[in-house]
Design a protein around this motif. Structure first.
Motif: not given
Length: 483
Positions: A192, A219-220, A222-223, A226, A239-240, A243, A247, A273
């Motif tokens: 990521l 992007l989709r 990545a979430y 999460l 990860l957060y 992401a 974004a 986020t």
């Protein structure tokens, strides 16, 4: 399953810092050293997406041996030295016996990535495997992270960017659809982070228009990562953060290609986020970009307020360069409000903070922010205030100072220069600058720059008899437009 793992010939041991590599960096910040590595790569026709995080991993000993692209770049930068001289371990020692059989075969960590545990897929990390984004290296047999299934590729003069992140749970093919959902691991976080770097690298070179439509899938995904969860807090934090940064990167692609509503939504997502995870660096970045967007969207008061919010949350980060950039965002808002005093005060603050120099606390996404960007943003402020000679002076300096790697920014500053010269009553010089922009637009796809150049052409239209103006207008009229 234990039988699916290849036993490592190396015992588990804590990484040993690479002090030799750290000495080579000298007084330069990690971001500055990374920029020097990227420039060296271009000199020999290589393409590496080196940044401050990569430098940190090498110096910490996490990367015991670089991949072949980085090896060529390092040996070019430091002629007469070997990888061992640079503090790296011999490739054979890192890769084990298989390296003797076929030197170019990447290491195999698992027989089946779907059966790997959340952390086992990173078992080979001490050797930096072939970068799946690197078009100069084959990777047909490299078992990529489940997060990244396709690469970004560049071809021809403009970008051909194909990006897709496919976490487990998104059916990429018939086999993938049958795989059980697994928790995200360190390799997913790393993939990521690499996606964010690659998007930024391609934007620096080619502009946003060719990238934005393809950036939604990463992007989709990545979430989705999460939602999959992870067993380690450090991985969850990465990860957060990744992401949120993704974004912002996708938001910037929307922003630079004129899709302001989309950009606003992506920046808001990053801001949410950041607040959920109490990440001041990410929150400051989101507010900083929100201020820039508000200025461009004609909401200067919002730009000022967003920049001031960014300054409040950025203080704990400890980066003078970050505070400098945010002050420039505030200056742009004051200029939009026609408040010359407020603008000058913010510009002075930005310069003073910039003069403190880089530091290890500078966020890695700020690699673009140097003296050229400072000059370019100041030029935009003076242009908004209608001080064309002063704006042209700063825009010219920005274009001259810009690192050649940032092709898009060179085109942007030169377009700013052309417009300032045209509005300042120097049509012949404006036409020359406009021609340079048209040359650069063969490599760059940016609605922002095309819009600026179209405005310059309208200003120059009554001056067709001035030297070079007619030729510029004719070439501009015949140039292809973005769709």
């Amino acid at each position: 399953m234990a039988s699916s793992l290849v036993t490592s010939s190396q015992p588990n041991r804590p990484p040993r810092p690479n002090l030799a590599f750290r000495r080579l960096r000298g007084q330069r910040s990690p971001a500055e050293f990374a920029a020097a590595i990227r420039r060296a790569a271009l000199e020999i026709g290589e393409q590496v997406s080196c940044d401050a995080r990569y430098i940190g991993r090498v110096e910490a000993g996490e990367i015991r041996c670089p991949n072949y692209a980085y090896e060529r770049v390092f040996l070019h930068m430091f002629p007469g030295r070997t990888l061992t001289d640079l503090g790296f371990a011999p490739r054979s020692a890192v890769r084990g016996r298989r390296a003797r059989d076929t030197e170019d075969a990447p290491p195999t960590c698992t027989a089946d990535p779907a059966n790997a545990t959340s952390e086992s897929s990173g078992a080979c990390e001490p050797y930096e495997t072939q970068n799946p984004y690197d078009p100069y290296h084959p990777h047909d047999t490299y078992e990529e992270s489940d997060v990244l299934r396709r690469a970004f590729m560049t071809g021809g003069g403009a970008t051909v960017a194909a990006a897709s992140l496919g976490p487990v749970g998104l059916a990429l093919d018939a086999a993938a659809a049958q795989r059980p959902v697994r928790r995200a691991g360190a390799s997913d976080a790393g993939a990521l982070e690499e996606a964010v770097r690659r998007i930024r690298l391609l934007d620096d070179r080619h502009g946003a228009d060719g990238l934005y439509r393809r950036a939604a899938a990463p992007l989709r995904a990545a979430y989705t990562l999460l939602d999959a969860g992870t067993t380690r807090q450090t991985t969850a934090d990465r990860l957060y953060s990744g992401a949120g940064e993704l974004a912002i990167s996708v938001g910037w692609l929307a922003h630079d290609s004129g899709r302001f509503d989309d950009a606003r939504s992506h920046y808001a997502e990053a801001l949410a986020t950041a607040r959920m995870t109490d990440d001041p660096g990410l929150e400051a970045h989101a507010f900083c970009n929100t201020a820039f967007l508000a200025r461009d969207a004609g909401r200067p008061r919002e730009a000022v307020r967003a920049a001031q919010a960014a300054q409040r949350v950025a203080r704990p980060v400890g980066s003078a360069r970050l505070m400098s950039l945010i002050a420039l965002r505030e200056a742009g808002g004051w200029a939009g409000l026609a408040d010359r005093v407020g603008c000058e005060q913010a510009l002075a603050r930005a310069q003073a903070l910039f003069d403190r120099g880089p530091s290890d606390d500078d966020p890695e996404w700020m690699s673009f922010y140097g003296e050229a960007e400072l000059e370019g943003l100041e030029a935009q402020c003076w242009s908004t205030l209608g001080d064309w000679p002063r704006a042209a002076r700063h825009a010219r300096r920005a274009a001259e100072l810009q690192d050649p790697h940032f092709t898009r920014n060179i085109a942007l500053y030169t377009a700013e220069l052309a417009d300032d010269l045209a509005r300042g009553g120097r049509p012949d010089e404006a036409a020359v600058a406009g021609m340079r922009v048209l040359d650069l637009l063969e490599e760059v796809q940016s609605s922002r720059i095309q819009t600026m150049l179209a405005a310059t052409a309208r200003v120059l239209s009554p001056h067709r008899r001035a030297s070079g103006v007619s030729a510029f207008l004719e070439r501009h009229a015949s140039s292809p437009r973005m769709v």
